[in-house]
Design an enzyme around this catalytic site. Structure first.
Site, PDB file in Angstrom:
ATOM      1  N   THR A 103       0.825  -1.214   0.000  1.00  0.00           N
ATOM      2  CA  THR A 103       0.000   0.000   0.000  1.00  0.00           C
ATOM      3  C   THR A 103       0.859   1.265   0.000  1.00  0.00           C
ATOM      4  OG1 THR A 103      -1.844  -1.111   1.112  1.00  0.00           O
ATOM      5  CG2 THR A 103      -1.749   1.288   1.287  1.00  0.00           C
ATOM      6  N   SER A 142      -7.044  -1.084  -6.612  1.00  0.00           N
ATOM      7  CA  SER A 142      -6.649  -1.352  -5.232  1.00  0.00           C
ATOM      8  C   SER A 142      -5.158  -1.638  -5.248  1.00  0.00           C
ATOM      9  CB  SER A 142      -7.413  -2.566  -4.686  1.00  0.00           C
ATOM     10  OG  SER A 142      -6.795  -3.076  -3.512  1.00  0.00           O
ATOM     11  N   THR A 143      -4.525  -1.407  -4.118  1.00  0.00           N
ATOM     12  CA  THR A 143      -3.128  -1.849  -4.013  1.00  0.00           C
ATOM     13  C   THR A 143      -3.005  -3.318  -4.394  1.00  0.00           C
ATOM     14  OG1 THR A 143      -2.496  -0.257  -2.304  1.00  0.00           O
ATOM     15  CG2 THR A 143      -1.249  -2.309  -2.371  1.00  0.00           C
ATOM     16  N   ASN A 144      -4.039  -4.090  -4.087  1.00  0.00           N
ATOM     17  CA  ASN A 144      -3.954  -5.534  -4.223  1.00  0.00           C
ATOM     18  C   ASN A 144      -3.986  -6.035  -5.661  1.00  0.00           C
ATOM     19  OD1 ASN A 144      -3.975  -5.319  -1.491  1.00  0.00           O
ATOM     20  ND2 ASN A 144      -6.065  -6.075  -1.226  1.00  0.00           N
ATOM     21  N   THR A 189      36.727 -37.286 -11.813  1.00  0.00           N
ATOM     22  CA  THR A 189      35.507 -37.556 -11.068  1.00  0.00           C
ATOM     23  C   THR A 189      35.890 -37.746  -9.609  1.00  0.00           C
ATOM     24  OG1 THR A 189      35.668 -39.943 -11.505  1.00  0.00           O
ATOM     25  CG2 THR A 189      34.346 -38.641 -13.032  1.00  0.00           C
ATOM     26  N   SER A 320      46.888  -9.899  -1.978  1.00  0.00           N
ATOM     27  CA  SER A 320      47.155  -9.986  -0.554  1.00  0.00           C
ATOM     28  C   SER A 320      47.823  -8.727  -0.047  1.00  0.00           C
ATOM     29  CB  SER A 320      48.048 -11.194  -0.253  1.00  0.00           C
ATOM     30  OG  SER A 320      48.409 -11.220   1.115  1.00  0.00           O
ATOM     31  N   LYS A 326      50.940 -12.494  -4.759  1.00  0.00           N
ATOM     32  CA  LYS A 326      49.767 -13.371  -4.751  1.00  0.00           C
ATOM     33  C   LYS A 326      48.620 -12.737  -5.539  1.00  0.00           C
ATOM     34  CE  LYS A 326      47.285 -16.384  -1.519  1.00  0.00           C
ATOM     35  NZ  LYS A 326      45.893 -16.182  -1.920  1.00  0.00           N
TER      36      LYS A 326
END
Length: 466
Positions: A103, A142-144, A189, A320, A326
């Site tokens: 609303t 309506s808001t709905n 795997t 790093s 790194k």
């Protein structure tokens, strides 16, 4: 009231509103009531545009049905178009997470549109005797039915942008698949050596996974095209005249260019959030698979000396504050985090949809917030991964070749030709001695050299022969 204010009235009484504000007393109370995220709905431009489109469609339908005077309808339509062009977005100030089933968002839109329309008609802001937020801008609504419809329109537009971003990433993976099509490597795997494949096959799988997810996302988005505009409060259409729902849908379709349909049962549609749950589930699927692909990229690029080091991700920043030299896989890492967020948002959307009671779900604001974050962040993540990472990936060809030559998994390719028992013995000896499979096969006279060479051709063992 100070000179810089104007006084407005609502159910709870009088309040002073800044004179230059396009929002009014309902919005003021909502801002006070919901200091939750600190993010106003203006931070969701698709929603603002969608709300304006719905209000424009309603004005057009009301004018068509003779309920709204032409000059009022024209002023409302003009204000809505200005909003959809990007103006007045800063006036949408209520928090995205709010009580009241949306609303506050609807009234924020009603007030901004009404006050801009008043200006266009030559009146002062707040002079609602000439054009009222509820009586005119919110007429037959309506808001709905307004808010869910706006959320759906906004979601469709956002999904289209996500599909475009996924295409960018899919094409980046496909280009790498083509570039790496002749580079042999070991497949794995359970993190153990399995059988040889090409690096191109590995990257092709990522492209195909994205393509499949794009299809599922497009299918899920179709469900969101069903709207409940015209349902008003609970789906019975109270206070909306006969013909309004279809007229409003037609106007909204013309405004947005979207193939919208009115739900067959508006009572059901007003309370049902199933389309959002389904869409969120597909977003979670995309996130899970995208995160898995990023896990692979981080693992394949691990090292550079003590990891797999099969591929190199483009260095984009120092890794790093303490370890010189790194470089970290920061782009896959940020995509992983977006995936975690999307998975969490799916839980939120699920709970919000489940919490609806009787004829309405009051929790669509959090559904909107969560869906929007998931969609827009996934789109940004796809583009970032493509542009800042995938396009710059290179292969460590020599390391990949050596891993195949030294792998015991190579014996699997020879199993049909030397038998399982002999292949097992070769694998055990290779593992115990550190010698290569091919070397031992020749030493034991299990295959002639020319036959062995033919069987170990990359296109043969990777299954890429025509």
């Amino acid at each position: 009231m100070t000179a810089g204010d104007r006084r407005e009235h609502d159910l709870l009484g009088d309040r002073d509103v800044p004179a230059d504000a396009y929002w009014g007393v309902h919005t003021l109370r909502a801002v006070e009531n919901f200091p939750i995220t600190g993010t106003a709905i203006s931070g969701y431009p698709h929603l603002i545009d969608a709300l304006a489109a719905v209000k424009e469609a309603a004005a057009g339908a009301n004018a068509e049905l003779g309920l709204l005077a032409p000059e009022k309808a024209e002023a409302i339509v003009t204000a809505c178009r200005e909003i959809r062009e990007g103006r007045l977005h800063d006036q949408f100030v209520v928090d995205v997470i709010q009580g009241g089933a949306g609303t506050s968002s609807n009234m924020n839109a009603n007030e901004v549109i009404a006050n801009r329309a008043l200006e266009l008609l030559g009146h002062d802001k707040g002079d609602y005797t000439h054009l009222h937020p509820n009586e005119h801008v919110n007429l037959s609504q309506s808001t709905n039915d307004v808010y869910p419809t706006a959320v759906k329109v906004a979601t469709i537009i956002a999904v289209r942008e996500l599909l475009d971003a996924m295409t960018v990433l899919r094409e980046a993976f496909a280009a790498k698949a083509d570039e790496f099509r002749d580079i042999l490597k070991m497949g794995r795997t359970q993190l153990q050596d399995a059988v040889p494949m090409t690096l191109g096959q590995e990257f092709s799988a990522y492209a195909v996974m994205l393509e499949e997810d794009q299809s599922r996302l497009a299918e899920a988005a179709l469900l969101v095209h069903e709207i409940n505009l015209g349902a008003t409060a609970i789906g019975t259409g109270l206070n909306a005249p006969t013909g309004y729902a279809e007229a409003a849908r037609r106007h909204l379709q013309d405004i947005t260019g979207l193939p919208l349909i009115t739900a067959a049962n508006l009572v059901e549609a007003t309370q049902d959030c199933g389309a959002f749950v389904h869409l969120s589930g597909v977003l979670k699927r995309i996130a899970v698979k995208l995160s898995k692909s990023c896990n692979d990229l981080r693992l394949l690029s691990s090292g550079p000396r003590a990891g797999l080091a099969e591929i190199n991700l483009p260095p984009v920043q120092a890794g790093s504050s303490i370890m010189p030299g790194k470089v970290n896989p920061v782009i896959p890492e940020v995509v992983n985090q977006v995936a975690f967020e999307v998975i969490g948002n799916d839980v939120t959307i699920t709970m919000a949809a489940e919490a609806g009671q009787l004829q309405l779900n009051a929790f669509e604001p959090i559904i909107l917030h969560s869906l929007s974050e998931s969609i827009t962040h996934l789109a940004a993540a796809c583009r970032t991964l493509a542009q800042r990472c995938v396009t710059g990936i290179t292969a460590n060809t020599e390391a990949l070749r050596a891993s195949v030559q030294n792998s015991i998994g190579l014996v699997t390719a020879l199993n049909p030709h030397i038998g399982y028992t002999a292949a097992t013995a070769i694998a055990q000896e290779a593992l115990a001695t550190g010698r290569g499979v091919a070397e031992l096969v020749l030493e034991h006279g299990l295959l002639p050299e020319d036959r062995l060479t033919a069987l170990l051709r990359p296109e043969e063992i990777a299954g890429t022969t025509a």
